[in-house]
Design an enzyme around this catalytic site. Structure first.
Site, mmCIF file in Angstrom:
data_model
loop_
_atom_site.group_PDB
_atom_site.id
_atom_site.type_symbol
_atom_site.label_atom_id
_atom_site.label_comp_id
_atom_site.label_asym_id
_atom_site.label_seq_id
_atom_site.Cartn_x
_atom_site.Cartn_y
_atom_site.Cartn_z
ATOM 1 C CE LYS A 258 71.286 69.957 -27.956
ATOM 2 N NZ LYS A 258 71.777 68.678 -27.384
ATOM 3 C CG ASP B 157 75.370 66.386 -27.376
ATOM 4 O OD1 ASP B 157 75.713 67.105 -26.418
ATOM 5 O OD2 ASP B 157 74.307 66.565 -28.004
ATOM 6 N N GLY C 23 66.913 58.049 -30.007
ATOM 7 C CA GLY C 23 66.678 59.473 -30.190
ATOM 8 C C GLY C 23 67.948 60.228 -30.534
ATOM 9 C CB ALA D 14 70.885 61.237 -26.285
ATOM 10 C CE LYS E 201 59.989 57.026 -32.622
ATOM 11 N NZ LYS E 201 59.690 57.720 -31.343
ATOM 12 N N GLY F 103 76.311 59.985 -15.879
ATOM 13 C CA GLY F 103 76.218 60.857 -17.046
ATOM 14 C C GLY F 103 76.687 62.287 -16.843
#
Length: 279
Positions: A66, A103, A131, A133, A158, A241
Site C-alpha cells: 500500500k 479503509d 497500526g 488500520a 506508537k 468487521g
C-alpha cells in the site's frame, strides 16, 4: 471492450475481493473481469510505476504494497495522503495513476449500515491499536466529527506518535488507563489482531463501558470475536468487521466500471458462506 481490474499484493490467493467484485459485475450486467495479480515485493515498485502497461483499468492494493503504491501515484486523495498508503488505484483520462485509501470510508459505511445513528450518541471514541488500520479508523472518526479519539496501545510510544500525526483531538493513552477511558466512550473499536483466528484473545474488562456504547471489531475471521461476544452478552450494540471489507470496495468498483454498487444482505451472505459461517 472488457474492463479488467484485480487485487494486487503478496500474497493474494486468499483475497475475497474477486468474490465481492464478481458478484457486482454479475448483478449489474457489466462486461468486466476482476482477478488476482500476485506482485512480489522486489517487483512492486516497477509494477505500480508502470501500471499503465499492466492492461488493468485499476486495482486494489493489499499488504505489503500500500505504501509503495501510494508513492507511485501521480495524484492521491486526502485519505491516502494522510495514511501514506493507497488501497485503490485507477488511471485517469491521461493515463495518470490515481490513488485513494478507502479503509476509513469502509469503516464508516459499515457502521452506518449496521448501527444507524451510531454517531449521534455523545461520548468519546476509543481505538485499540496503533497500526495502519488504526490510522484509517482515527482519520475517519475525526472526519465524522468525533470531539475526541483515544488511542490505546500496549506500546505507548506508537500511540503517542499516531496522536501527534492527527492533532489535539486524538489522545494517546496507556493500556493501564483503559478502564477509566471506557467510562466516557460511546464507541469502542478494536483494530489489533487480538481475537483473530490463530491469535491470542482480546481480554479486557468492559464493566466501565456504558451499555449504549457501540463495540466494533475490524476482524471478521471469526465473524463474532470474543470482544463482540462479551459486549453483546452485557447488552451493548455490536458491529462485526465484514462490512468494512465490503464497503471499502465500493469506490474502486465505481471508478473502474462506472456503477456505484450496493452492499446488500445477499452479498454479505455470499461472503459468510465462503467463510463457512451460517448467519
Amino acid at each position: 471492450m472488457t474492463i479488467r481490474a484485480a487485487v494486487t499484493g503478496w500474497p493474494v490467493k486468499h483475497s475475497r475481493s474477486p468474490l465481492v467484485h464478481g458478484y457486482w459485475l454479475k448483478k449489474y450486467g457489466i462486461d468486466g473481469e476482476y482477478g488476482r495479480v500476485a506482485v512480489a515485493p522486489e517487483e512492486a515498485e516497477a509494477f505500480y510505476r508502470d501500471f499503465a502497461k499492466s492492461g488493468l483499468a485499476g486495482c486494489n492494493v493489499t499488504v505489503p504494497h500500500k505504501e509503495t503504491a501510494a508513492k507511485a501515484c501521480d495524484w492521491l486523495d486526502d485519505a491516502a495522503k494522510a495514511m501514506g498508503a493507497a488501497n485503490t488505484l485507477w488511471l485517469d483520462e491521461e493515463d495518470r495513476l490515481c490513488g485513494a485509501n478507502t479503509d476509513g470510508i469502509g469503516f464508516l459505511g459499515n457502521l452506518d449500515q449496521m448501527a444507524p445513528g451510531w454517531d449521534s450518541i455523545s461520548g468519546a471514541a476509543v481505538v485499540l491499536g496503533a497500526g495502519g488500520a488504526a490510522r484509517a479508523v482515527i482519520w475517519a472518526l475525526l472526519r465524522r466529527g468525533f470531539p475526541s479519539v483515544y488511542i490505546v496501545n500496549r506500546t505507548f510510544e506508537k500511540a503517542e506518535k499516531l496522536a501527534k500525526d492527527f492533532g489535539s483531538d486524538s489522545i494517546a493513552q496507556t493500556w493501564d488507563n483503559l478502564g477509566e477511558i471506557l467510562g466516557t466512550a460511546s464507541l469502542l473499536v478494536n483494530t489489533t489482531s487480538l481475537g483473530m483466528e490463530g491469535q491470542p484473545a482480546m481480554e479486557i474488562d468492559l464493566d466501565p463501558l456504558p451499555q449504549n456504547a457501540l463495540v466494533t471489531d475490524i476482524v471478521y475471521v471469526p465473524i463474532q470475536t470474543g470482544l463482540l461476544r462479551q459486549a453483546s452478552e452485557r447488552g451493548n450494540p455490536t458491529a462485526d468487521g465484514l462490512g468494512m471489507l465490503l464497503h471499502q470496495a465500493v469506490p474502486g468498483f465505481e471508478k473502474w466500471y462506472g456503477v456505484r454498487p450496493e452492499v446488500t444482505s445477499e452479498l454479505r451472505s455470499l461472503i459468510l458462506r465462503d467463510l463457512g459461517v451460517d448467519e
